[in-house]
Design an enzyme around this catalytic site. Sequence first.
Site, PDB file in Angstrom:
ATOM      1  N   HIS A  40       0.833  -1.216   0.000  1.00 39.33           N
ATOM      2  CA  HIS A  40       0.000   0.000   0.000  1.00 39.33           C
ATOM      3  C   HIS A  40       0.866   1.265   0.000  1.00 39.33           C
ATOM      4  O   HIS A  40       0.460   2.305   0.494  1.00 39.33           O
ATOM      5  CB  HIS A  40      -0.936   0.051   1.210  1.00 39.33           C
ATOM      6  N   SER A  51      15.880  21.563 -14.702  1.00 44.08           N
ATOM      7  CA  SER A  51      14.746  22.395 -15.067  1.00 44.08           C
ATOM      8  C   SER A  51      15.290  23.712 -15.610  1.00 44.08           C
ATOM      9  O   SER A  51      16.308  24.211 -15.136  1.00 44.08           O
ATOM     10  CB  SER A  51      13.881  22.646 -13.835  1.00 44.08           C
ATOM     11  N   LYS A 102      16.400  21.470  -9.426  1.00 43.37           N
ATOM     12  CA  LYS A 102      15.726  20.246  -9.848  1.00 43.37           C
ATOM     13  C   LYS A 102      16.563  19.342 -10.739  1.00 43.37           C
ATOM     14  O   LYS A 102      17.383  19.790 -11.527  1.00 43.37           O
ATOM     15  CB  LYS A 102      14.418  20.603 -10.561  1.00 43.37           C
ATOM     16  N   GLU A 125      10.304   8.724 -16.589  1.00 42.28           N
ATOM     17  CA  GLU A 125       8.932   9.168 -16.881  1.00 42.28           C
ATOM     18  C   GLU A 125       8.522   8.754 -18.290  1.00 42.28           C
ATOM     19  O   GLU A 125       7.377   8.372 -18.538  1.00 42.28           O
ATOM     20  CB  GLU A 125       8.823  10.679 -16.720  1.00 42.28           C
TER      21      GLU A 125
END
Length: 466
Positions: free
Chosen positions: A162, A283, A289, A296
């Site tokens: 979970h 970024s 970042k 992804e």
Amino acid sequence: MSDKKTSNQMWGGRFASGPAAIMEAINASISFDRKLYAQDIKGSIAHSEMLAQTGIISAADQEKIAHGLNTILKEIEAGTFEFSTRLEDIHMNIEARLADLIGPAAGRLHTARSRNDQVAVDLRLWVKDECFRVAEALKGLIKALLERAEEHAATVMPGFTHMQAAQPVTFGHHCMAYVEMFSRDLSRVRDAIERMDESPLGAAALAGTSFPIDRHQTAKALGFREPMRNSLDSVSDRDFALEFLALAAICATHLSRLAEEIIIWSTPQFGFVRLSDSFSTGSSIMPQKKNPDAAELVRGKTGRVTGHLVGLLTVMKGMPLTYGKDMQEDKESAFDAAETLDLMLAAMTGMVSDMTINAAAMKKAAGSGHATATDLADWLVRTLGLPFREAHHVTGRAVALAEDKKVGLEKLSLEDLQSINPGITADIFSVLAVQNSVKSRTSFGGTAPSEVRKQIRAWKKRLAKA
Ligand code: ARG
């Protein structure tokens, strides 16, 4: 306004010249099936050799045909071949060029053959080759995972259910879970190759032929185990492509789950892994970042691969036997799924090999959230003979006490623990440390480093033979 004029205006643009242009555009497959040129030429050469050997065409014509086809192969590979949409597909483009090159003998090549068995054999050859490519790429990925697993057979991390920390496991054990998944993908590829290893060539349009062809010969020449046994099935079956898409979709799904974990692990909040610069980007506006773009994209591209499976299943579900032009829609899905999967496998192998593991962050997280509560309960069962349900209850009270005191379970004092159950002894601390918890899980397939290392050794042997 006449109907004709209205519709002509509606066609407009690309289709201004009317029905002929529309038909050419919807009918032609050359923009994508040119990818099959090598398979088409290989199939035609094998077919012509068989025709000559069975006396259906002369040896002299066969020589001309083979020579012409080899010239065409060179032209296509050199980029000098002119593909024409008017000639619809790769089969007719090659045949027309063959006629240019060798004259009337070219017309004999299509004896005892149809584009229906021709396209079926071309695509099968292509998909089979691709399956071998996928198998190699999977082996590379499995190897990369095995290496990381070996390095981190004893590196403790939280195991989740979970997405909540459940019990400590090792990072090596986690990597090995993916080794199992990708190995099943590999065996699916092998199974699929086994089943698609039959040649449809010689089924002709659908019913076979009255010429004395030798389908065993062409099957062998093309590297198939044997010819397909039913001519109707030969030209109408596309389940070899469906099986490829299905195994690709399952493999992509495995890749996507790993990609998702890498995305989570590489967040500053988790900090379990650091992706190499090669597989992440900065970024343009937020200098702090480091984005896991490759992971992804692996996750994102999975939708595309699965979409191709659903797409072709949907094309095929309404097809009466045998061939229908709908089936021309089989190629783009197979090609794109293949290209996408190849790229996903390469990116994942790169990411797995290059990422830096932060063992300290993993260990810290493994110790938080009272991850060894089950170990405490198991100890109560094993050492004090408590029924598991009661041990569970006692452990619950220990967790509550630890929460009250704002400490981890392993930081409770012996007195604290004895206030809950007086039978508890100092021996309990041997199971409350995550490292010990992990070490104790020696059941077959469990997370104990000794067990993980056993599995690594076994997989290395299997892979060497694969
Ligand atoms: N381009 C066609 C395809 O990909 C080749 C087969 C055409 N056969 C036919 N009977 N029209 O399916």
